[in-house]
Scaffold this active site. Sequence first.
Site, PDB file in Angstrom:
ATOM      1  CG  HIS A  48     -30.085 -23.831  42.069  1.00 13.93           C
ATOM      2  ND1 HIS A  48     -31.019 -24.207  41.139  1.00 13.93           N
ATOM      3  CD2 HIS A  48     -29.566 -22.644  41.634  1.00 13.93           C
ATOM      4  CE1 HIS A  48     -31.086 -23.293  40.189  1.00 13.93           C
ATOM      5  NE2 HIS A  48     -30.204 -22.341  40.465  1.00 13.93           N
ATOM      6  CE1 TYR A  98     -29.196 -18.919  36.850  1.00 12.83           C
ATOM      7  CE2 TYR A  98     -30.954 -20.519  37.265  1.00 12.83           C
ATOM      8  CZ  TYR A  98     -29.735 -19.951  37.612  1.00 12.83           C
ATOM      9  OH  TYR A  98     -29.044 -20.414  38.708  1.00 12.83           O
ATOM     10  CG  ASP A 111     -66.497 -13.207  52.859  1.00 11.94           C
ATOM     11  OD1 ASP A 111     -67.233 -12.224  53.051  1.00 11.94           O
ATOM     12  OD2 ASP A 111     -66.763 -14.115  52.033  1.00 11.94           O
TER      13      ASP A 111
END
Length: 805
Positions: A225, A250, A531
């Site tokens: 990166h 960014y 569940d």
Amino acid sequence: MKTHAKAVVIGGGVGGAAIVYWLARLGWTDVVLVERSRVTSGSTFHSAGLVGQLRGSLSLTQMMMDSVDLYRTLGEEVSLETGWHEVGSLRLASSTERMEELARQAGWAKTFGLPLELISAHEAQHMFPPMSTEGVLGAAYLSTDGYIDPSQLTFALVEGARRRGAEINEETRVTAIETAAGRVKKVVTDKGAIETELVVNAGGMFASEIGRLVGVTVPLIPMAHEYLITTPSDLPRDMPTMRDPSLLVYYRPESGGLVMGGYERDPKPWSLSGIPPDFNGKLLEPDWERFEPLMTNAIVRTPTLKDARVVRLVNGPEAFTPDGEFILGPTEVRGFWVAAGFCAHGLAGAGGMGRLVAEWIVDGRPHLDAWEMDSRRFGRHYISREYTLARTIEVYSTYYDVKYPGHERSAGRPLRLSPAYPRLNELGAAFGEKSGWERANWFEPNSQKGDESLRPRGWAGRLWSPAIEAEHRACRETAALFDFTSFAKIEVRGRGAADFLESLSDNRVARRVGALTYTQMLNDGGGIECDFTITRLAEDRFRIVTGTAFGQHDLYWIRDHVPEDGSVQVEDVTSSLACIGLWGPAARTILQPLTPTDLGNAAFPYMTAQHLAIGSVPCLALRVTYVGELGWELYCPSEFGLRLWDTIWDAGRAHGLGAGGYKAVDSMRLEKGYRVWGADIGPEVNPYEAGLGVFVKLDKGDFIGREALLKPREAQAATRLACLVLDDPHSVALGSEPVRIAGEIAGRVTSGGYGYTVGKSIAYAYVPAGAGRGTNVEVEIFGTWVPGRVADEPLFDPQGARVRS
């Protein structure tokens, strides 16, 4: 160095430092951190340091908010600088879909009390002067975001831990981890051994290597990166951070200059054959060729960057995961935990992550629903580096893409195929993927029978087809055939199986052979951990069927409680069994001629199971439903699966049988009020709040969670899961939208969709318990408050006559 410790944390990056800090803060002072080199010398020291709080889920957002809360006070606590700058953040939108994304995020932020504002492009430029407004339609501004110095933060966390009694050992390399009977016993280092029963692998990009020491797969890939740093140019030091996802870049302020990075479309994995043992405190060589597309994009948004002087292009490896989420929590080796795979937002999440993991260790469960980050969510297929790499590259390269609810990733597919897959393909299935399985979302040829005018507005109408309505109606009016092979199936066997399952379940499950029971398994706080249905196959044998995405979670929950006396065995049998589901008013008419077994109500009642043959195929038939219609789930050995589909399909065509996909199932289950674990219910919600109190049998004897349930009881629950019906049928909630009652935020949507039989937009949400039938509500859908009301549930067939017909 200590020779005994209550816990050993491996890795001195910001993640390991945060965990040892929080463990010590929670009272576990007999903790040791070991770091192969110097603190921060892995990926931490070269992090860009942006801290953004609003994420795509409740738990991850809360974790980031917890980080900011810590960063505001940590420096004063330990009398060290952390480099925290609460300058706010900007997120730009350069397209209609990006503006819709911001509107959705603004609604999401309201449910957390985050001060997210939607502002104009010119307002954004005023806050971030070097920005060009060209093509920008608007922006979101969150004043409580910021950036932090990665090394200073880590040093402060380490100091906070040390002051409370934790031991920090640098230049200490782990060489082995000894286990006995599936439990951690000792950490061996080049400086000596430490006896311990709890190890946290916070090894960052080295976490996979550390996991292999105990046979645990940690699926992550180091990705190179890059970001650049410019010289100071008199820019305001209090500018907010800024992201322009359309341009993949960014920014953050840096001493009057800028830091600029991004996520390129053609990323570069690094060191796949193993990280060099001496790669400590090092960077990779700058790769200007790979960075050039990001630089070109950045100049579009900040034209002055073209003439700026670059101090440095930082190129460092960051660990990314195959789904872009952290890897946290316990593993199949008892006492061995993982906290890794921070996907370049480890600085943003470190403070909250450390708290979550430490509380999980100390209290036995996390204070947030952590399943999306749970280390055990990955199936066996992630042992494959090829598959992990393909998925991780896709995650990185699409980091800034708009992710629509229901978004499907494409890398590594197809992988897990049902025996019926060839037929689904021939019938024109639009496939989705879950846990590696290819699953039919709908069958596109059926769209000719559907009504295009029912397409929901906005995002809900993007991953949609008129076929969904057609398949829904086929199931309600005649019959539909579904491939449910991906359902997770777990067998519990042994002389102690019955008592064991009773001790975990809130319903009575050890009933007669052939009985099928819907139940939850709870944590000690009464929250719903599992569940599913449990079928008793024999006196000492049970089969659990649960959702595709939850099989790993449920398997580990059950295994974590297995007694050590050998009386209970637990096995995942998912891949060995195909499952074909047939439901609808004509289901019995279609199926009865194919078997000599009497399928009538008296002989084969609802919620029971029988072994039978369908044509030439031996099956276990479960008379159960998730759509609210008469029908059966038919389980057979996988090699018979295609024959089973063909046999029923051929017999049903004369009766109007159609093929159905999972999107139709979701529509029908909403009409019936059937819950989805991980959305409508989860570990933070008890059965009474979830409207499942009728399935709780407090008088059956002790079970995990019973003591907690004795306190709230249904009448005392502060909130409850309610069915909301919206006035506008084309406004469909997707989940996480804020709900307003009498002008005040009262909850958030858990799941939503359109019910084609009832003709209504349906949403489920937790609201104040006093909000009864007819209470007026509003749900914010992409910036518009849509009125509706609380309705009695279920909306369809409230007496349940159809499932028992």
